[in-house]
Design a protein around this motif. Sequence first.
Motif, PDB file in Angstrom:
ATOM      1  N   ASP A   1       8.955   0.460  -6.976  1.00 59.63           N
ATOM      2  CA  ASP A   1       7.539   0.839  -7.003  1.00 59.63           C
ATOM      3  C   ASP A   1       7.362   2.271  -7.483  1.00 59.63           C
ATOM      4  N   ILE A   2       8.277   3.148  -7.088  1.00 55.83           N
ATOM      5  CA  ILE A   2       8.204   4.538  -7.563  1.00 55.83           C
ATOM      6  C   ILE A   2       8.338   4.562  -9.083  1.00 55.83           C
ATOM      7  N   ALA A   3       9.277   3.807  -9.607  1.00 55.78           N
ATOM      8  CA  ALA A   3       9.481   3.746 -11.063  1.00 55.78           C
ATOM      9  C   ALA A   3       8.228   3.229 -11.770  1.00 55.78           C
ATOM     10  N   SER A   4       7.579   2.232 -11.181  1.00 58.28           N
ATOM     11  CA  SER A   4       6.361   1.673 -11.777  1.00 58.28           C
ATOM     12  C   SER A   4       5.232   2.703 -11.787  1.00 58.28           C
ATOM     13  N   ILE A   5       5.077   3.420 -10.687  1.00 58.92           N
ATOM     14  CA  ILE A   5       4.029   4.444 -10.595  1.00 58.92           C
ATOM     15  C   ILE A   5       4.267   5.546 -11.627  1.00 58.92           C
ATOM     16  N   LEU A   6       5.509   6.002 -11.739  1.00 61.93           N
ATOM     17  CA  LEU A   6       5.831   7.054 -12.703  1.00 61.93           C
ATOM     18  C   LEU A   6       5.591   6.574 -14.138  1.00 61.93           C
TER      19      LEU A   6
ATOM     20  N   LYS B   1      -2.551  -1.835  -9.550  1.00 60.34           N
ATOM     21  CA  LYS B   1      -2.721  -3.175  -8.982  1.00 60.34           C
ATOM     22  C   LYS B   1      -2.100  -4.240  -9.874  1.00 60.34           C
ATOM     23  N   GLU B   2      -2.084  -3.976 -11.178  1.00 60.88           N
ATOM     24  CA  GLU B   2      -1.430  -4.910 -12.102  1.00 60.88           C
ATOM     25  C   GLU B   2       0.068  -5.018 -11.829  1.00 60.88           C
ATOM     26  N   LYS B   3       0.626  -3.987 -11.169  1.00 60.78           N
ATOM     27  CA  LYS B   3       2.051  -3.979 -10.800  1.00 60.78           C
ATOM     28  C   LYS B   3       2.253  -4.384  -9.338  1.00 60.78           C
ATOM     29  N   GLY B   4       1.173  -4.845  -8.702  1.00 73.02           N
ATOM     30  CA  GLY B   4       1.273  -5.257  -7.301  1.00 73.02           C
ATOM     31  C   GLY B   4       1.285  -4.103  -6.323  1.00 73.02           C
ATOM     32  N   ILE B   5       0.732  -2.962  -6.755  1.00 77.57           N
ATOM     33  CA  ILE B   5       0.733  -1.755  -5.923  1.00 77.57           C
ATOM     34  C   ILE B   5      -0.700  -1.346  -5.594  1.00 77.57           C
ATOM     35  N   ASN B   6      -0.971  -1.190  -4.324  1.00 83.00           N
ATOM     36  CA  ASN B   6      -2.265  -0.671  -3.875  1.00 83.00           C
ATOM     37  C   ASN B   6      -2.083   0.824  -3.611  1.00 83.00           C
ATOM     38  N   LEU B   7      -2.256   1.639  -4.658  1.00 84.25           N
ATOM     39  CA  LEU B   7      -2.053   3.084  -4.538  1.00 84.25           C
ATOM     40  C   LEU B   7      -3.324   3.722  -4.006  1.00 84.25           C
ATOM     41  N   ARG B   8      -3.208   4.444  -2.902  1.00 82.26           N
ATOM     42  CA  ARG B   8      -4.356   5.091  -2.260  1.00 82.26           C
ATOM     43  C   ARG B   8      -4.212   6.600  -2.368  1.00 82.26           C
ATOM     44  N   TRP B   9      -5.180   7.222  -3.012  1.00 80.57           N
ATOM     45  CA  TRP B   9      -5.150   8.668  -3.229  1.00 80.57           C
ATOM     46  C   TRP B   9      -5.903   9.383  -2.116  1.00 80.57           C
ATOM     47  N   LYS B  10      -5.352  10.507  -1.643  1.00 71.77           N
ATOM     48  CA  LYS B  10      -6.043  11.347  -0.668  1.00 71.77           C
ATOM     49  C   LYS B  10      -6.076  12.782  -1.163  1.00 71.77           C
TER      50      LYS B  10
ATOM     51  N   THR C   1       0.843  -1.197   0.000  1.00 73.12           N
ATOM     52  CA  THR C   1       0.000   0.000   0.000  1.00 73.12           C
ATOM     53  C   THR C   1       0.874   1.241   0.000  1.00 73.12           C
ATOM     54  N   ILE C   2       0.631   2.112  -0.959  1.00 76.35           N
ATOM     55  CA  ILE C   2       1.368   3.367  -1.094  1.00 76.35           C
ATOM     56  C   ILE C   2       0.354   4.502  -1.087  1.00 76.35           C
ATOM     57  N   LYS C   3       0.619   5.519  -0.282  1.00 80.38           N
ATOM     58  CA  LYS C   3      -0.325   6.627  -0.133  1.00 80.38           C
ATOM     59  C   LYS C   3       0.206   7.863  -0.846  1.00 80.38           C
ATOM     60  N   ILE C   4      -0.676   8.478  -1.633  1.00 79.88           N
ATOM     61  CA  ILE C   4      -0.306   9.659  -2.400  1.00 79.88           C
ATOM     62  C   ILE C   4      -1.352  10.752  -2.179  1.00 79.88           C
ATOM     63  N   GLY C   5      -0.904  12.001  -2.156  1.00 85.49           N
ATOM     64  CA  GLY C   5      -1.817  13.116  -1.954  1.00 85.49           C
ATOM     65  C   GLY C   5      -1.729  14.133  -3.062  1.00 85.49           C
ATOM     66  N   GLY C   6      -2.829  14.858  -3.249  1.00 83.13           N
ATOM     67  CA  GLY C   6      -2.856  15.925  -4.233  1.00 83.13           C
ATOM     68  C   GLY C   6      -4.101  16.774  -4.059  1.00 83.13           C
ATOM     69  N   VAL C   7      -4.138  17.892  -4.763  1.00 87.47           N
ATOM     70  CA  VAL C   7      -5.327  18.740  -4.707  1.00 87.47           C
ATOM     71  C   VAL C   7      -6.430  18.116  -5.560  1.00 87.47           C
ATOM     72  N   PRO C   8      -7.692  18.259  -5.139  1.00 90.52           N
ATOM     73  CA  PRO C   8      -8.807  17.662  -5.903  1.00 90.52           C
ATOM     74  C   PRO C   8      -9.194  18.540  -7.091  1.00 90.52           C
TER      75      PRO C   8
END
Length: 284
Positions: free
Chosen positions: A203-208, A27-36, A3-10
């Motif tokens: 994981d950072i490389a995959s997200i980018l 998720k296809e890369k095995g990452i549960n990215l959670r946006w806030k 699980t990786i948590k990321i934030g940004g303006v809506p």
Amino acid sequence: MRTIKIGGVPEHFNLAWYLTLKNGAYKEKGINLRWKDYFGGTGEMSKALRDGEIDMAVILTEGIIKDIIEGNPSKIVQTFVQSPLIWGIHVAHDSKYKSIEELKGSKAAISRYGSGSHLMAYINAENQGWDLEKDLDFEIIDDLNGAVDGLTKGKADYFMWEKFTTKPLVDNGSFRRVGNCPTPWPCFVIAVSDAFIKSDPEDIASILEIINTCTSGFKDIEQIDEIIAQRYDQKLEDVQEWLSLTEWSQQVIDDNAIDKIQDKLLMLDIISKKLPYDQLIHKI
């Protein structure tokens, strides 16, 4: 799955994140990215990075540079939006102020100290040739809703926020825009905590890779203007203008841009020192 948590303006700038999350690309890369969503903007996100509340942030360039210099244990890994951010300068609809020049010495509403709305008030003041000590005064209002309340009740006189995000409040008569102030550099970057860089660079490389694939073809997505208009309560013509002015990036911000930003912040006394490029940037 990590699980990786990321934030940004809506805001519409970040629709690409929503689209890639919606289609399950991470998720296809095995990452549960959670946006806030961070309605308070840069200052709130900087604090979240410091506190370990999030691992990554899509954040204003000048704001995160200032906070890293002040000890935020994070690095910029990439530019997200290459084009400038156009800050609208807003007053209450029935305000006595009719122009930017008339705002000299009045009170600016800001989300918090160190936020984009705070830093850009200095940029605007410098553009206008104002005295940065005598002609600036601030009132903390937390977020866009706080700005509506603050300007309507006369707690502050003007408020700087992204032009197109604030346009519905101009259209409905809450605000009147008296001018614009673009950032003199790329507006959004992706910042990552040092702890996350150390623990999971793959994981950072995959997200980018995923987000860059989306942003590189973002303007070609079918009916993207209509999608943005509906999701963010924007007029279609405003969205189309915004799309024509906005360019995403898939590159690391270069040292010349970093140097220019630090020089400007130092001149305005927003930062007390400059840092070498490699203390602000990490190349994945």
